[in-house]
Each structure stands twice: as C-alpha cells, then as structure tokens.
Design a protein around this motif. Structure first.
Motif, mmCIF file in Angstrom:
data_model
loop_
_atom_site.group_PDB
_atom_site.id
_atom_site.type_symbol
_atom_site.label_atom_id
_atom_site.label_comp_id
_atom_site.label_asym_id
_atom_site.label_seq_id
_atom_site.Cartn_x
_atom_site.Cartn_y
_atom_site.Cartn_z
ATOM 1 N N VAL A 1 -8.607 10.515 1.824
ATOM 2 C CA VAL A 1 -8.372 9.563 0.733
ATOM 3 C C VAL A 1 -8.938 10.128 -0.569
ATOM 4 O O VAL A 1 -9.715 11.072 -0.565
ATOM 5 N N LYS A 2 -8.535 9.496 -1.650
ATOM 6 C CA LYS A 2 -8.920 9.925 -2.993
ATOM 7 C C LYS A 2 -10.279 9.343 -3.383
ATOM 8 O O LYS A 2 -10.518 8.151 -3.239
ATOM 9 N N GLY A 3 -11.139 10.211 -3.893
ATOM 10 C CA GLY A 3 -12.424 9.773 -4.427
ATOM 11 C C GLY A 3 -12.394 9.764 -5.941
ATOM 12 O O GLY A 3 -11.406 10.174 -6.563
ATOM 13 N N ASN A 4 -13.461 9.328 -6.545
ATOM 14 C CA ASN A 4 -13.522 9.235 -8.008
ATOM 15 C C ASN A 4 -13.546 10.604 -8.685
ATOM 16 O O ASN A 4 -13.281 10.701 -9.878
ATOM 17 N N CYS A 5 -13.840 11.673 -7.954
ATOM 18 C CA CYS A 5 -13.816 13.023 -8.527
ATOM 19 C C CYS A 5 -12.551 13.794 -8.154
ATOM 20 O O CYS A 5 -12.431 14.967 -8.476
ATOM 21 N N ASP A 6 -11.635 13.145 -7.462
ATOM 22 C CA ASP A 6 -10.381 13.783 -7.061
ATOM 23 C C ASP A 6 -9.292 13.473 -8.070
ATOM 24 O O ASP A 6 -9.145 12.318 -8.497
ATOM 25 N N TRP A 7 -8.528 14.501 -8.426
ATOM 26 C CA TRP A 7 -7.397 14.313 -9.336
ATOM 27 C C TRP A 7 -6.083 14.505 -8.615
ATOM 28 O O TRP A 7 -5.031 14.212 -9.164
ATOM 29 N N ALA A 8 -6.135 14.957 -7.384
ATOM 30 C CA ALA A 8 -4.930 15.177 -6.597
ATOM 31 C C ALA A 8 -4.368 13.836 -6.103
ATOM 32 O O ALA A 8 -5.046 12.806 -6.118
ATOM 33 N N ALA A 9 -3.147 13.867 -5.642
ATOM 34 C CA ALA A 9 -2.418 12.657 -5.244
ATOM 35 C C ALA A 9 -2.709 12.250 -3.801
ATOM 36 O O ALA A 9 -1.808 12.167 -2.968
ATOM 37 N N PHE A 10 -3.957 11.988 -3.506
ATOM 38 C CA PHE A 10 -4.327 11.432 -2.204
ATOM 39 C C PHE A 10 -4.153 9.917 -2.261
ATOM 40 O O PHE A 10 -4.279 9.320 -3.333
ATOM 41 N N PRO A 11 -3.957 9.262 -1.118
ATOM 42 C CA PRO A 11 -3.939 7.797 -1.126
ATOM 43 C C PRO A 11 -5.338 7.246 -1.415
ATOM 44 O O PRO A 11 -6.340 7.887 -1.100
ATOM 45 N N GLU A 12 -5.389 6.067 -2.026
ATOM 46 C CA GLU A 12 -6.690 5.447 -2.320
ATOM 47 C C GLU A 12 -7.334 4.852 -1.075
ATOM 48 O O GLU A 12 -8.552 4.695 -1.020
ATOM 49 N N ARG A 13 -6.498 4.528 -0.095
ATOM 50 C CA ARG A 13 -7.019 4.029 1.177
ATOM 51 C C ARG A 13 -5.969 4.257 2.248
ATOM 52 O O ARG A 13 -4.786 4.430 1.949
ATOM 53 N N THR A 14 -6.412 4.301 3.486
ATOM 54 C CA THR A 14 -5.501 4.376 4.625
ATOM 55 C C THR A 14 -5.932 3.326 5.644
ATOM 56 O O THR A 14 -7.093 2.906 5.680
ATOM 57 N N THR A 15 -4.988 2.948 6.458
ATOM 58 C CA THR A 15 -5.261 2.068 7.590
ATOM 59 C C THR A 15 -4.467 2.614 8.765
ATOM 60 O O THR A 15 -3.273 2.884 8.630
ATOM 61 N N LEU A 16 -5.126 2.823 9.879
ATOM 62 C CA LEU A 16 -4.423 3.306 11.051
ATOM 63 C C LEU A 16 -5.048 2.726 12.304
ATOM 64 O O LEU A 16 -6.176 2.211 12.274
ATOM 65 N N ASP A 17 -4.291 2.792 13.379
ATOM 66 C CA ASP A 17 -4.746 2.288 14.663
ATOM 67 C C ASP A 17 -4.985 3.461 15.601
ATOM 68 O O ASP A 17 -4.117 4.326 15.766
ATOM 69 N N ILE A 18 -6.164 3.485 16.177
ATOM 70 C CA ILE A 18 -6.543 4.506 17.150
ATOM 71 C C ILE A 18 -7.251 3.793 18.300
ATOM 72 O O ILE A 18 -8.179 3.018 18.064
ATOM 73 N N ALA A 19 -6.804 4.064 19.505
ATOM 74 C CA ALA A 19 -7.436 3.515 20.715
ATOM 75 C C ALA A 19 -7.551 1.990 20.663
ATOM 76 O O ALA A 19 -8.547 1.424 21.086
ATOM 77 N N GLY A 20 -6.534 1.348 20.109
ATOM 78 C CA GLY A 20 -6.532 -0.109 20.044
ATOM 79 C C GLY A 20 -7.432 -0.698 18.983
ATOM 80 O O GLY A 20 -7.651 -1.904 18.954
ATOM 81 N N LEU A 21 -7.960 0.145 18.111
ATOM 82 C CA LEU A 21 -8.821 -0.321 17.024
ATOM 83 C C LEU A 21 -8.160 -0.021 15.687
ATOM 84 O O LEU A 21 -7.540 1.027 15.514
ATOM 85 N N ARG A 22 -8.331 -0.920 14.748
ATOM 86 C CA ARG A 22 -7.813 -0.697 13.395
ATOM 87 C C ARG A 22 -8.924 -0.091 12.545
ATOM 88 O O ARG A 22 -10.032 -0.616 12.473
#
Length: 171
Positions: A53-74
């Motif tokens: 994800v994108k941090g305050n020192c990143d200028w590249a086009a990363f997402p600001e947040r992600t959400t994913l499911d792994i092993a039945g957990l969000r």
C-alpha cells in the motif's frame, strides 16, 4: 494447519532488505505484506507476490488500502497516515469495522505493536529501516494464525526473533 504472514513497513528506499525478505519467505508463507513508505516504484518486479500500500512518502501509484481474505479471515491493510494513527485509534477502528476485518495491518509510526481491539488484531511491524520510539531495532513481523490464537514474532534484519515483543493473543 497454521497460516503464516510476513509483514513489513517503512523501508524508505531500502530495496535490498525488501528483496531479501521476499526471497527468504516467498513460497514458504501464505502472504507477504508491505505497509507503505517503500519509496520504490509501483511497477518494480519486486512487488510481484507482495501486497503493498501507499505511504505518505510514496509517490508511486500504490493503493491506499487493500482488503483480502486469507484462511477465512478478512485482512485490512493501510499505511495509517490517512487514518490519523498518530492521534488515536478512532479512524483505524472505523476502517476495520467498515470492511469487517479480523486483522488490520498498518505502519507509519515506525513502532512495533500487536494489540487486540474489539476482537480485531492490529499489527504494526515497526520499520525495517528507520525505527522510532523505545525499541531502536529495525524489525518486521511474522504472524502465525492458529484456530484459537495468534502468535506474533518480530524479527530483526538478521531474521532473528526479538523475544521481548513475542505475543500470543486469543482469537
């Protein structure tokens, strides 16, 4: 069966350590995360196989947040600066609630932490390059997910456990 996640953050231009951690764990763990402030390009092949994800020192086009499911957990992932983590938990708590997160990963503070809040595990792996606060060790985190608990270890750049921060938290 154990689900294992590797979490790093705030590498601030140190591509070498991100690459080293990736090589060490890719194919050996269920997911690898970078919580922002890499200061690297988004199109770098390094990011193949890493959730970033994108941090305050990143200028590249990363997402600001992600959400994913792994092993039945969000899992919710963000850097934290857009959620005011410097000033309190309210907005990060809202993010976790909004997406129905079981685990919320963040960075920004450069301080390692693992806490349960309202049934959600919040993890800040610290900074792999520029630590702040009382623990002046460059760290990343390993999260092992068991059916009844979480086991969190923080590791240094030599991949050695920093024992004072090891935690087991009930799920």
């Amino acid at each position: 069966m154990v689900t294992r996640l590797i979490i790093m953050s705030d590498s601030h231009g140190d591509r070498t350590i991100v690459e080293e951690i990736k090589k060490r764990y890719q194919g050996q763990v269920d997911a690898i995360f970078h919580n922002g402030d890499s200061e690297l390009e988004a199109n770098d092949d390094l990011w193949n196989g890493i959730y970033v994800v994108k941090g305050n020192c990143d200028w590249a086009a990363f997402p600001e947040r992600t959400t994913l499911d792994i092993a039945g957990l969000r899992i919710a992932q963000t850097h934290g600066h857009l959620y005011g983590i410097n000033y309190g938990w309210t907005r990060l708590d809202y993010l976790a609630e909004e997406v129905g997160a079981d685990i919320c990963l963040y960075g920004h503070l450069h301080v390692p932490a693992a806490d349960m809040r309202e049934g959600v595990l919040f993890i800040n792996p610290g900074s792999i390059s520029q630590p702040r606060g009382m623990i002046q060790e460059r760290l990343y985190a390993q999260l092992d997910i068991y059916p009844d608990h979480y086991h969190i270890e923080f590791l240094d750049r030599n991949h050695q456990t920093y024992p004072a921060l090891t935690r087991d938290l009930k799920r």
